[in-house]
Design an enzyme around this catalytic site. Structure first.
Site, PDB file in Angstrom:
ATOM      1  N   LYS A   1       0.828  -1.204   0.000  1.00 34.15           N
ATOM      2  CA  LYS A   1       0.000   0.000   0.000  1.00 34.15           C
ATOM      3  C   LYS A   1       0.870   1.265   0.000  1.00 34.15           C
ATOM      4  O   LYS A   1       0.493   2.278  -0.604  1.00 34.15           O
ATOM      5  CB  LYS A   1      -0.916   0.016   1.222  1.00 34.15           C
ATOM      6  CG  LYS A   1      -1.904  -1.135   1.313  1.00 34.15           C
ATOM      7  CD  LYS A   1      -2.827  -1.177   0.113  1.00 34.15           C
ATOM      8  CE  LYS A   1      -2.579  -2.377  -0.783  1.00 34.15           C
ATOM      9  NZ  LYS A   1      -3.434  -2.450  -1.968  1.00 34.15           N
TER      10      LYS A   1
ATOM     11  N   HIS B   1      -8.672   6.596  -0.845  1.00 36.66           N
ATOM     12  CA  HIS B   1      -8.413   5.154  -0.769  1.00 36.66           C
ATOM     13  C   HIS B   1      -6.959   4.871  -0.405  1.00 36.66           C
ATOM     14  O   HIS B   1      -6.677   4.069   0.492  1.00 36.66           O
ATOM     15  CB  HIS B   1      -8.758   4.500  -2.107  1.00 36.66           C
ATOM     16  CG  HIS B   1      -8.370   3.055  -2.184  1.00 36.66           C
ATOM     17  ND1 HIS B   1      -8.972   2.072  -1.424  1.00 36.66           N
ATOM     18  CD2 HIS B   1      -7.428   2.415  -2.924  1.00 36.66           C
ATOM     19  CE1 HIS B   1      -8.432   0.907  -1.686  1.00 36.66           C
ATOM     20  NE2 HIS B   1      -7.485   1.084  -2.589  1.00 36.66           N
TER      21      HIS B   1
ATOM     22  N   TYR C   1      -3.756  -4.711 -16.468  1.00 38.02           N
ATOM     23  CA  TYR C   1      -4.376  -3.714 -17.357  1.00 38.02           C
ATOM     24  C   TYR C   1      -3.462  -2.495 -17.522  1.00 38.02           C
ATOM     25  O   TYR C   1      -3.193  -2.050 -18.642  1.00 38.02           O
ATOM     26  CB  TYR C   1      -5.736  -3.294 -16.801  1.00 38.02           C
ATOM     27  CG  TYR C   1      -6.376  -2.182 -17.593  1.00 38.02           C
ATOM     28  CD1 TYR C   1      -7.179  -2.463 -18.693  1.00 38.02           C
ATOM     29  CD2 TYR C   1      -6.149  -0.838 -17.264  1.00 38.02           C
ATOM     30  CE1 TYR C   1      -7.752  -1.445 -19.445  1.00 38.02           C
ATOM     31  CE2 TYR C   1      -6.714   0.185 -18.010  1.00 38.02           C
ATOM     32  CZ  TYR C   1      -7.513  -0.125 -19.097  1.00 38.02           C
ATOM     33  OH  TYR C   1      -8.065   0.884 -19.848  1.00 38.02           O
TER      34      TYR C   1
ATOM     35  N   THR D   1     -13.255  -1.948 -13.679  1.00 40.92           N
ATOM     36  CA  THR D   1     -13.879  -0.908 -12.848  1.00 40.92           C
ATOM     37  C   THR D   1     -14.863  -1.521 -11.863  1.00 40.92           C
ATOM     38  O   THR D   1     -14.896  -1.143 -10.682  1.00 40.92           O
ATOM     39  CB  THR D   1     -14.596   0.122 -13.733  1.00 40.92           C
ATOM     40  OG1 THR D   1     -13.658   0.687 -14.654  1.00 40.92           O
ATOM     41  CG2 THR D   1     -15.207   1.224 -12.894  1.00 40.92           C
TER      42      THR D   1
ATOM     43  N   GLN E   1     -12.935  -3.187  -9.091  1.00 45.54           N
ATOM     44  CA  GLN E   1     -12.356  -2.204  -8.173  1.00 45.54           C
ATOM     45  C   GLN E   1     -13.414  -1.656  -7.208  1.00 45.54           C
ATOM     46  O   GLN E   1     -13.165  -1.524  -6.010  1.00 45.54           O
ATOM     47  CB  GLN E   1     -11.716  -1.059  -8.956  1.00 45.54           C
ATOM     48  CG  GLN E   1     -10.441  -1.451  -9.681  1.00 45.54           C
ATOM     49  CD  GLN E   1      -9.919  -0.337 -10.571  1.00 45.54           C
ATOM     50  OE1 GLN E   1     -10.631   0.164 -11.443  1.00 45.54           O
ATOM     51  NE2 GLN E   1      -8.694   0.080 -10.354  1.00 45.54           N
TER      52      GLN E   1
END
Length: 227
Positions: free
Chosen positions: A127, A153, A190, A211, A214
């Site tokens: 992260k 996020h 991607y 999408t 996600q």
């Protein structure tokens, strides 16, 4: 004098609270990189905010930087790391007979407990690495991708997973890491293909599926942390 006493009392309270943060963590992970104290991750967060504020201003009158070689290598590395973490979360949970609904943390030094703790640290560290996504957007002048949701996020994940590795390295949080790692395998595949150039666009028809994945991952993460 009363103001000085109040300030002194407040400072003592902050010191006691900070000492509690340091002393009541998971002793197994205490010596691991970026875990013992919240100070390093707070400094990283502040630098991240500085880049978000200053970066677009510095790039305003400059041409986008061609980062194709960097992006290809970075995305390939993140695919490999995400695949490794997905495997480790899955294997560790399976071998330890984890529950998908309510799994307490195993704080022992058993091989399986330590294996799960280690992959939780790797997920936390990933992260931190993913903050580079924002830097790449800024350098390439992709302002449309620098959304509030993107920044929110990334920042919440580094703090949530610092706390996770500091106090609860394992347990039910494995499910967040497992699903998120799988989604990130697809996502960075991607991004890696897209970084190769416009000629790859015809092979990227599945972007709407990415999408959806996600968004599902974001919702699942939010629900898990609320629980």
């Amino acid at each position: 004098m009363q103001g000085v006493h109040t300030a002194s009392s407040t400072w003592q309270t902050v010191q006691l609270y900070y000492r509690d943060i340091l002393e009541h963590g998971d002793k197994r992970t205490d010596d691991w990189l970026l875990v013992h104290s919240p100070v390093p991750i707070v400094c990283i967060f502040l630098c991240y905010l500085l880049v978000i504020w200053a970066g677009p201003k510095l790039m305003e009158h400059r041409q986008p930087i061609n980062l194709k070689p960097v992006l290809v290598v970075y995305n390939l590395a993140m695919v490999c790391l995400s695949a490794y973490m997905f495997y480790e979360f899955t294997a560790s949970a399976w071998l330890a007979k984890y529950s998908l609904l309510c799994q307490p943390v195993d704080y022992s030094d058993s091989p399986l407990a330590m294996r799960m703790a280690r992959v939780c640290w790797w997920f936390y560290f990933s992260k931190v690495m993913e903050l580079a996504d924002t830097v790449f957007f800024i350098l390439r002048k992709k302002s449309s991708q620098l959304t509030f949701l993107h920044v929110y996020h990334h920042t919440t994940m580094i703090f949530n997973w610092w706390a996770g590795v500091k106090y609860v390295a394992g347990g039910q949080s494995f499910l967040i890491g497992q699903i998120n790692s799988l989604v990130h395998v697809v996502m960075y595949v991607y991004y890696g293909l897209a970084a190769l150039g416009p000629h790859m666009k015809k092979y990227l028809w599945w972007k709407p599926c990415l999408t959806s994945l996600q968004l599902t991952s974001l919702i699942q993460t939010a629900l898990e942390f609320q629980i």
